[in-house]
Write an enzyme that holds these catalytic residues in place. Structure first.
Site, PDB file in Angstrom:
ATOM      1  N   SER A 152      32.730-117.065 -10.688  1.00 40.52           N
ATOM      2  CA  SER A 152      32.106-117.826  -9.614  1.00 40.52           C
ATOM      3  C   SER A 152      30.595-117.930  -9.851  1.00 40.52           C
ATOM      4  O   SER A 152      30.180-118.375 -10.920  1.00 40.52           O
ATOM      5  CB  SER A 152      32.431-117.185  -8.263  1.00 40.52           C
ATOM      6  OG  SER A 152      32.157-118.062  -7.208  1.00 40.52           O
ATOM      7  N   ARG A 221      30.779-117.413   6.739  1.00 41.63           N
ATOM      8  CA  ARG A 221      31.740-116.649   5.942  1.00 41.63           C
ATOM      9  C   ARG A 221      33.157-117.185   6.125  1.00 41.63           C
ATOM     10  O   ARG A 221      33.924-117.283   5.156  1.00 41.63           O
ATOM     11  CB  ARG A 221      31.683-115.175   6.343  1.00 41.63           C
ATOM     12  CG  ARG A 221      32.715-114.295   5.674  1.00 41.63           C
ATOM     13  CD  ARG A 221      32.543-114.270   4.169  1.00 41.63           C
ATOM     14  NE  ARG A 221      33.378-113.230   3.565  1.00 41.63           N
ATOM     15  CZ  ARG A 221      33.449-112.997   2.266  1.00 41.63           C
ATOM     16  NH1 ARG A 221      32.735-113.731   1.429  1.00 41.63           N
ATOM     17  NH2 ARG A 221      34.221-112.034   1.792  1.00 41.63           N
ATOM     18  N   ASP A 315      42.848-122.594  -8.067  1.00 41.13           N
ATOM     19  CA  ASP A 315      41.445-122.577  -7.634  1.00 41.13           C
ATOM     20  C   ASP A 315      40.998-124.006  -7.343  1.00 41.13           C
ATOM     21  O   ASP A 315      40.901-124.832  -8.248  1.00 41.13           O
ATOM     22  CB  ASP A 315      40.583-121.956  -8.734  1.00 41.13           C
ATOM     23  CG  ASP A 315      39.126-121.754  -8.311  1.00 41.13           C
ATOM     24  OD1 ASP A 315      38.729-122.262  -7.247  1.00 41.13           O
ATOM     25  OD2 ASP A 315      38.390-121.084  -9.060  1.00 41.13           O
ATOM     26  N   HIS A 348      40.613-119.326  -5.578  1.00 42.42           N
ATOM     27  CA  HIS A 348      39.374-118.934  -6.250  1.00 42.42           C
ATOM     28  C   HIS A 348      39.247-117.415  -6.354  1.00 42.42           C
ATOM     29  O   HIS A 348      38.668-116.895  -7.315  1.00 42.42           O
ATOM     30  CB  HIS A 348      38.177-119.507  -5.494  1.00 42.42           C
ATOM     31  CG  HIS A 348      36.857-119.240  -6.156  1.00 42.42           C
ATOM     32  ND1 HIS A 348      36.563-119.684  -7.425  1.00 42.42           N
ATOM     33  CD2 HIS A 348      35.750-118.561  -5.719  1.00 42.42           C
ATOM     34  CE1 HIS A 348      35.337-119.295  -7.753  1.00 42.42           C
ATOM     35  NE2 HIS A 348      34.830-118.613  -6.744  1.00 42.42           N
ATOM     36  N   ASP A 349      39.798-116.700  -5.411  1.00 41.41           N
ATOM     37  CA  ASP A 349      39.734-115.234  -5.432  1.00 41.41           C
ATOM     38  C   ASP A 349      40.563-114.606  -6.549  1.00 41.41           C
ATOM     39  O   ASP A 349      40.564-113.373  -6.688  1.00 41.41           O
ATOM     40  CB  ASP A 349      40.194-114.660  -4.087  1.00 41.41           C
ATOM     41  CG  ASP A 349      39.032-114.433  -3.128  1.00 41.41           C
ATOM     42  OD1 ASP A 349      37.868-114.594  -3.551  1.00 41.41           O
ATOM     43  OD2 ASP A 349      39.290-114.107  -1.953  1.00 41.41           O
TER      44      ASP A 349
END
Length: 489
Positions: A152, A221, A315, A348-349
């Protein structure tokens, strides 16, 4: 298989002694970098790997702090037996400038005022972060990094390292990242920033010691966290399940599990992160663009590292096409690049969660050692026409036993060894070309080290000149180098 953690670790701090000149032209003094190290730096400092963290990460990448309920953010990758094996490598991770986990940022004390910087802190870029990291690496006495790795925003730093300091990076591993920030990525960041600055408690960034903009930061967040997940992972984790109820309430309370999850993520985030840092770091991501003349290939033209580029199928924040674009740009420059697209539902994680596949891919890339990884680059050579006495003097002064003879354009002509010098004395010869080896066994920089070792063993020799495609001498690899590698790893 279960791997051990590295145990308890401590964060260290390095203060840059001089002013740091930023890309904007502004200067900042008394810059502190928080960092952690894992493993042992070997005698020639050739086993150092820099890990770069993502937007909300920090220097605590592995191991445990006293009283922690969970280990560092990449403990699944760093430690004994893992891809970043601390028995082999010396791992470094530092908190970026602009952050809020020990490195200088907007929440730090401004030495000129004695109060927190707030918005008086200058805007920083990914390049500024890397330049600060370079100061730390210099302080540690490391002249070349075995690898730089990150996902990232960490991947942006990896790419910037390969561009800003090409001769310092042997291997570069950008994960789930991009060569430039896209309009969609910038848009998500802007929505998060608006959430923060719209909170009445933000007070133009001057909230330190007062009520903090926790509502705005929590909302930022929540927005960001959605982009880190995937549709599949959210279906698997939550489905359409209700939270602590069996029927709809027909009101605007939190009813679905996914709603409660996002609120929890937002709330806990405000306990560990600074709202102003979120503004600064997302802005740095927005500014990131390695293209030159609208060409990523042009922007990456001077890289020297071997690359492993990794994407994840689910992602959608940094989709695989952006990683493939990096690969194509590197390939256009004839760079050594390997691409891996990992099947994963985590979105994405994935780079934080896919322990099995990621460990396998990283270990294969890092453990495959090439001649260029261990060769001696700054070697002595002699030109044609030199006398035996002069060759012997060079060997004595440089404390070497192998001396390549090269032409005026640095192409390999022959090899003189200390044995050859002894032979010339016995034969009373004063002609260097009579005693040197003309059909020299050589190595290429991109050869696996195993192949070079096989050549030495089969020919019963202890060193190989390393040549490029034009037969120019660019280094030397010795049996001693290989033996040391085996002992260390």
């Amino acid at each position: 298989m279960k791997y051990k953690s590295i145990g308890n670790v401590e964060t260290k701090y390095y203060q840059i002694p001089e002013e740091l000149v930023l890309e904007s032209g502004k200067k900042i003094s008394d810059v502190t970098l928080a960092y952690e190290t894992y493993g042992t730096l070997n005698w020639d400092k050739s086993n150092a790997i820099l890990v770069c963290h993502a937007l909300t990460g920090d220097a605590h990448a592995a191991g445990w702090h006293e009283g922690d309920r969970k280990p560092g953010w990449w403990d699944i990758i760093i430690g004994p037996g893992k891809a970043l094996d601390t028995r082999k490598y010396f791992i470094i991770c530092s908190n970026v400038i602009g952050g809020c986990k020990g490195s200088t940022g907007p929440s730090s004390i401004n030495p000129d005022t004695g109060e927190s910087y707030g918005l008086d802190f200058p805007v920083v870029t990914i390049k500024d972060m890397v330049n600060a990291q370079k100061k730390l690496i210099d302080y540690l006495g490391i002249s070349k990094l075995l690898a730089v790795i990150g996902g990232s925003m960490g991947g942006l730093q990896v790419l910037q390292w390969s561009v800003s300091y090409p001769d310092m990076v042997k291997k570069a591993i950008p994960i789930a990242t991009a060569g430039y920030s896209t309009p969609q990525q910038i848009a998500f960041n802007e929505v998060g920033r608006i959430a923060i600055v719209s909170d009445p408690n933000w007070n133009s960034g001057n909230y330190y010691g007062e009520k903090e903009p926790t509502h705005g930061l929590a909302l930022a967040r929540m927005i960001g966290h959605i982009t880190y997940l995937s549709d599949d992972s959210m279906h698997q984790k939550f489905g359409r399940r209700l939270q602590d109820k069996n029927e709809y309430e027909f009101d605007f309370s939190r009813e679905f599990e996914v709603e409660s999850y996002l609120h929890y993520q937002g709330l806990t985030f405000t306990e560990r992160f600074d709202a102003n840092s979120y503004l600064y770091l997302t802005k740095a991501i927005d500014y990131f663009d390695l293209t030159e003349n609208n060409s990523l290939a042009e922007g990456l033209k001077n890289v020297e590292a071997k690359f492993l580029v990794i994407s994840f199928t689910s992602d959608w924040l940094y989709p695989p096409y952006q990683l493939r674009e990096i690969v194509m740009a590197l390939s256009a420059n004839n760079a050594d690049v390997t691409y891996r697209e990992i099947e994963s539902n985590y979105g994405h994680d994935s780079f934080l969660l896919e322990s099995g596949q990621l460990n396998y891919v990283l270990n294969n890339f890092l453990s495959h050692t090439y001649v260029s990884d261990i060769m001696i680059e700054d070697i002595a050579t002699i030109k044609e026409g030199i006398s035996i006495d002069e060759a012997a003097r060079v060997m004595f002064e440089k404390e070497i036993t192998h001396l390549p003879l090269v032409s005026s354009d640095s192409k390999l002509v022959g090899l003189v060894t200390s044995w050859d010098i002894s032979k010339s004395i016995a034969l009373k010869s004063d002609n260097l070309e009579e005693i040197m080896t003309k059909n020299v066994v050589t190595a290429r920089p991109d050869e696996p080290i195993e192949k070079a070792a096989e050549k030495m063993e089969s020919k019963d020799i202890s060193a190989l000149p390393v040549i490029d495609k034009d037969r120019r001498v660019i280094g030397m690899v010795t049996s001693e180098d290989i033996s040391r590698l085996i002992e260390e790893f």
